[in-house]
Design a protein around this motif. Structure first.
Motif, PDB file in Angstrom:
ATOM      1  N   CYS A 125       1.548  -2.416   2.044  1.00 50.76           N
ATOM      2  CA  CYS A 125       2.259  -1.576   1.807  1.00 50.76           C
ATOM      3  C   CYS A 125       2.899  -0.745   3.100  1.00 50.76           C
ATOM      4  O   CYS A 125       2.989   0.406   2.677  1.00 50.76           O
ATOM      5  CB  CYS A 125       0.968  -0.426   1.017  1.00 50.76           C
ATOM      6  SG  CYS A 125       0.445  -1.715  -0.656  1.00 50.76           S
ATOM      7  N   HIS A 165      -5.520  -0.299 -14.025  1.00 49.52           N
ATOM      8  CA  HIS A 165      -6.579  -0.977 -13.891  1.00 49.52           C
ATOM      9  C   HIS A 165      -7.041  -0.159 -13.519  1.00 49.52           C
ATOM     10  O   HIS A 165      -8.922  -0.304 -13.392  1.00 49.52           O
ATOM     11  CB  HIS A 165      -5.919  -1.991 -12.176  1.00 49.52           C
ATOM     12  CG  HIS A 165      -5.688  -3.026 -12.554  1.00 49.52           C
ATOM     13  ND1 HIS A 165      -4.021  -3.327 -12.711  1.00 49.52           N
ATOM     14  CD2 HIS A 165      -5.749  -3.874 -12.582  1.00 49.52           C
ATOM     15  CE1 HIS A 165      -3.951  -4.558 -13.294  1.00 49.52           C
ATOM     16  NE2 HIS A 165      -4.970  -4.927 -12.706  1.00 49.52           N
ATOM     17  N   ARG A 206      -5.610 -10.207 -10.964  1.00 53.35           N
ATOM     18  CA  ARG A 206      -4.701 -10.427  -9.334  1.00 53.35           C
ATOM     19  C   ARG A 206      -6.032  -9.386  -8.513  1.00 53.35           C
ATOM     20  O   ARG A 206      -5.742  -9.475  -7.224  1.00 53.35           O
ATOM     21  CB  ARG A 206      -3.658  -8.626  -9.308  1.00 53.35           C
ATOM     22  CG  ARG A 206      -2.438  -9.552 -10.297  1.00 53.35           C
ATOM     23  CD  ARG A 206      -1.857  -8.271  -9.529  1.00 53.35           C
ATOM     24  NE  ARG A 206      -1.259  -8.339 -11.063  1.00 53.35           N
ATOM     25  CZ  ARG A 206      -0.712  -6.631 -11.140  1.00 53.35           C
ATOM     26  NH1 ARG A 206       0.238  -6.538 -10.139  1.00 53.35           N
ATOM     27  NH2 ARG A 206      -0.790  -6.125 -12.045  1.00 53.35           N
ATOM     28  N   TYR A 254      -5.255  -8.974  -2.726  1.00 50.67           N
ATOM     29  CA  TYR A 254      -5.107  -8.311  -1.144  1.00 50.67           C
ATOM     30  C   TYR A 254      -6.007  -8.509  -0.756  1.00 50.67           C
ATOM     31  O   TYR A 254      -6.970  -8.357  -0.221  1.00 50.67           O
ATOM     32  CB  TYR A 254      -5.349  -7.229  -2.250  1.00 50.67           C
ATOM     33  CG  TYR A 254      -5.312  -5.684  -0.628  1.00 50.67           C
ATOM     34  CD1 TYR A 254      -3.447  -5.612  -0.376  1.00 50.67           C
ATOM     35  CD2 TYR A 254      -5.971  -5.536  -0.321  1.00 50.67           C
ATOM     36  CE1 TYR A 254      -3.543  -5.164   0.919  1.00 50.67           C
ATOM     37  CE2 TYR A 254      -5.813  -4.402   0.556  1.00 50.67           C
ATOM     38  CZ  TYR A 254      -4.674  -4.460   1.196  1.00 50.67           C
ATOM     39  OH  TYR A 254      -4.025  -3.750   2.192  1.00 50.67           O
ATOM     40  N   LEU A 271      -5.449  -0.877  -3.678  1.00 53.00           N
ATOM     41  CA  LEU A 271      -5.233  -2.400  -3.497  1.00 53.00           C
ATOM     42  C   LEU A 271      -6.596  -3.163  -3.310  1.00 53.00           C
ATOM     43  O   LEU A 271      -7.055  -3.966  -3.733  1.00 53.00           O
ATOM     44  CB  LEU A 271      -4.265  -3.080  -2.670  1.00 53.00           C
ATOM     45  CG  LEU A 271      -2.477  -2.508  -3.142  1.00 53.00           C
ATOM     46  CD1 LEU A 271      -1.576  -3.481  -2.105  1.00 53.00           C
ATOM     47  CD2 LEU A 271      -2.482  -2.154  -5.065  1.00 53.00           C
ATOM     48  N   TRP A 297      -4.208  -2.761  -9.137  1.00 52.02           N
ATOM     49  CA  TRP A 297      -3.174  -2.205  -8.843  1.00 52.02           C
ATOM     50  C   TRP A 297      -2.102  -2.121  -9.440  1.00 52.02           C
ATOM     51  O   TRP A 297      -0.942  -1.557  -9.217  1.00 52.02           O
ATOM     52  CB  TRP A 297      -2.644  -4.019  -9.013  1.00 52.02           C
ATOM     53  CG  TRP A 297      -3.242  -5.225  -8.547  1.00 52.02           C
ATOM     54  CD1 TRP A 297      -5.208  -5.275  -8.440  1.00 52.02           C
ATOM     55  CD2 TRP A 297      -2.873  -5.434  -7.064  1.00 52.02           C
ATOM     56  NE1 TRP A 297      -4.876  -6.362  -7.337  1.00 52.02           N
ATOM     57  CE2 TRP A 297      -4.086  -5.990  -6.230  1.00 52.02           C
ATOM     58  CE3 TRP A 297      -2.065  -5.819  -6.589  1.00 52.02           C
ATOM     59  CZ2 TRP A 297      -3.555  -7.247  -5.176  1.00 52.02           C
ATOM     60  CZ3 TRP A 297      -1.471  -6.759  -5.613  1.00 52.02           C
ATOM     61  CH2 TRP A 297      -2.666  -7.499  -4.857  1.00 52.02           C
ATOM     62  N   THR A 298      -2.181  -1.370 -10.258  1.00 48.59           N
ATOM     63  CA  THR A 298      -1.980  -0.288 -11.403  1.00 48.59           C
ATOM     64  C   THR A 298      -2.742   0.876 -11.901  1.00 48.59           C
ATOM     65  O   THR A 298      -3.854   0.966 -11.957  1.00 48.59           O
ATOM     66  CB  THR A 298      -1.354  -1.309 -11.995  1.00 48.59           C
ATOM     67  OG1 THR A 298      -1.952  -1.807 -13.499  1.00 48.59           O
ATOM     68  CG2 THR A 298      -0.740  -2.418 -12.075  1.00 48.59           C
TER      69      THR A 298
END
Length: 263
Positions: free
Chosen positions: A182, A201, A170, A174, A192, A197-198
Motif C-alpha cells: 500500500c 470483511h 485472504r 498480508y 490489511l 481487505w474490503t
C-alpha cells in the motif's frame, strides 16, 4: 495373452465407468441449470440458455471453465431472490432455504465434476470468498430480522462458519514484514493487518460479533463470548481508525462490546 486381455478389459471398464460418471454429472448439472434458467432474466438467462445448448457437446476440459461461468450466473440470479427475502423480512422460510441450497450447490458441482474427470478441482478463491460471504451474510440478516423463536443454534453456527471461512480466504496473505503493497497509506496497511481487505470483511466482523452473542443467548460458552469480543473489537478499531471518516458508525458495536466485556 490371457493376462493382456484381462488388463485391456480392466482399462476399458475403467474408461466406461468414468464416462458413466461424467454423463451422470452432466445430467444432474443440466437439470439444476434448467431449473435456475426458469428464474433467470436478461444476461443471466441468456448465459444459462447458451450453456444448456452447448453442454452436451463440450470437450471435458472445457467443463471446469463453464462451471465457473455458471457459478457467477447462479450468484447473479440468487442475488435478486435475496433482495426479495429482505423486502419480505424473511417471512417465507421455504424460499430462504431454497436460496441457501442454491448457494451451497457450487462446491458439490466441483467435487462431482472432479471425480468424474479424475482431477482435483477447486473454485477460484475470489468465488469461494463471495459464496462464503453471501451465505454468512444472508444467515445473519435472517437471524437479526425474524423472531428469536425462529432461529436455531445450528443456523447461527452455520452463519458464523461461513463468515469465518470468508475471512480466512485472504486473511493470512498480508505479511507486514514484506514490502508494504500500500506504499505510504498507513490506514490501508492498518486494515490489511487485521484481515480487512474490503468493506465486506469489516461487515463480516461485526456480523460475527453479533452472531456469537446470539449464540450466547441460546447456549453460553466462554469461547463464544471471546469470539464476540474479538470480532467486535476488530470492527470498532477499524471504524475509529478508518471507517468513521467514510460515514460508518460503530456505536452499536461499542455498546455490545462494553456490555459483553463487563459480564
Amino acid at each position: 495373452v490371457s493376462t493382456q486381455s484381462t488388463g485391456g478389459n480392466h482399462v476399458s471398464q475403467m474408461a466406461e465407468a468414468e464416462d458413466d460418471a461424467l454423463r451422470a454429472f452432466l445430467q444432474r448439472f443440466e437439470d439444476q441449470l434448467r431449473d435456475l434458467a426458469k428464474e433467470a432474466t436478461g444476461r443471466a438467462g441468456a448465459t444459462l440458455q447458451a450453456v444448456l445448448v452447448q453442454l452436451r457437446e463440450m470437450e471435458p476440459d472445457m467443463l471446469p471453465q463453464t462451471m465457473v461461468q455458471c457459478v457467477h450466473t447462479l450468484m447473479e440470479v440468487t442475488f435478486a431472490k435475496e433482495d426479495g427475502l429482505l423486502e419480505g423480512e424473511f417471512a417465507d422460510d421455504q424460499s430462504y432455504e431454497a436460496v441457501m441450497q442454491a448457494l451451497h450447490a457450487p462446491e458439490g458441482w466441483t467435487a462431482e465434476l472432479g471425480d468424474a474427470l479424475d482431477v482435483e478441482l477447486q473454485l477460484p478463491e475470489e468465488l469461494l470468498e463471495c459464496l462464503y460471504w453471501r451465505r454468512g451474510a444472508l444467515g445473519f440478516m435472517r437471524a437479526s430480522t425474524v423472531d428469536v423463536a425462529r432461529v436455531t443454534a445450528g443456523q447461527l453456527e452455520e452463519a458464523t462458519a461461513q463468515l469465518e471461512l470468508m475471512l480466512a480466504v485472504r486473511g493470512s496473505k498480508y505479511d507486514p514484514d514484506q514490502t508494504d503493497p500500500c506504499g505510504s497509506d498507513n490506514d490501508v496497511g492498518f486494515m490489511l493487518e487485521r484481515g480487512l481487505w474490503t468493506t465486506n470483511h469489516a461487515l463480516a466482523c461485526v456480523y460475527l460479533g453479533e452472531l456469537f452473542l446470539m449464540l450466547q443467548e441460546l447456549a453460553p460458552t466462554e469461547e463464544q463470548k471471546d469470539k464476540a469480543v474479538h470480532y467486535l473489537s476488530i470492527y470498532v478499531d477499524a471504524c475509529e481508525r478508518v471507517l468513521t471518516a467514510q460515514g460508518w458508525n460503530a456505536d452499536r458495536a461499542k455498546e455490545l462490546l462494553e456490555k459483553t466485556q463487563s459480564q
